[in-house]
Design a protein around this motif. Structure first.
Motif, PDB file in Angstrom:
ATOM      1  N   UNK A  17      -9.976  -0.971 -12.713  1.00  0.00           N
ATOM      2  CA  UNK A  17      -8.520  -1.156 -12.703  1.00  0.00           C
ATOM      3  C   UNK A  17      -8.020  -2.278 -13.622  1.00  0.00           C
ATOM      4  N   UNK A  18      -8.909  -2.974 -14.288  1.00  0.00           N
ATOM      5  CA  UNK A  18      -8.585  -4.052 -15.222  1.00  0.00           C
ATOM      6  C   UNK A  18      -8.087  -5.332 -14.565  1.00  0.00           C
ATOM      7  N   UNK A  19      -8.107  -5.409 -13.240  1.00  0.00           N
ATOM      8  CA  UNK A  19      -7.654  -6.632 -12.565  1.00  0.00           C
ATOM      9  C   UNK A  19      -8.079  -6.614 -11.101  1.00  0.00           C
ATOM     10  N   UNK A  20      -8.213  -7.795 -10.530  1.00  0.00           N
ATOM     11  CA  UNK A  20      -8.464  -7.956  -9.096  1.00  0.00           C
ATOM     12  C   UNK A  20      -8.139  -9.403  -8.742  1.00  0.00           C
ATOM     13  N   UNK A  21      -7.718  -9.614  -7.524  1.00  0.00           N
ATOM     14  CA  UNK A  21      -7.574 -10.968  -6.994  1.00  0.00           C
ATOM     15  C   UNK A  21      -8.727 -11.179  -6.029  1.00  0.00           C
ATOM     16  N   UNK A  22      -9.407 -12.318  -6.151  1.00  0.00           N
ATOM     17  CA  UNK A  22     -10.627 -12.584  -5.383  1.00  0.00           C
ATOM     18  C   UNK A  22     -10.482 -13.909  -4.662  1.00  0.00           C
TER      19      UNK A  22
END
Length: 96
Positions: A38-43
């Motif tokens: 998805x080209x992004x994530x918050x971790x």
């Protein structure tokens, strides 16, 4: 027509049942898999505490939280369902 979005939140343990830390590389695999898709994530690592009861025993888990907002499509729902299933599988899930 505007595409609706959907937020997925995935909790992963950061400690095995024996108390040892899950290797950073293993958590990184999960993060990278979502970024690759998805080209992004918050971790959020170790920012979440889970509690659950089994019988009379109360358990506590230290968890990492992955958050991703994506278009709500059948393709994305199917991918996330597969992602969660892979990370829950006995040989993959960091439960120890």
């Amino acid at each position: 027509m505007k595409s609706k979005s959907r937020r997925y939140e995935v909790l992963l343990p950061v400690r095995f049942n024996d108390g040892k830390d899950v290797p950073e590389e293993l958590l990184g695999e999960a993060v990278n898999e979502i970024v690759d898709q998805f080209s992004a994530v918050t971790f959020y690592k170790a920012a979440v505490e889970g509690q659950w009861r089994h019988g009379e025993t109360l358990f506590r888990d230290d968890l990492a939280l992955l958050v991703v907002d994506v278009p709500d499509t059948a393709k994305n729902r199917k991918w996330m369902k597969g992602f969660k299933a892979r990370w829950k599988s006995p040989g993959r899930c960091p439960r120890g």
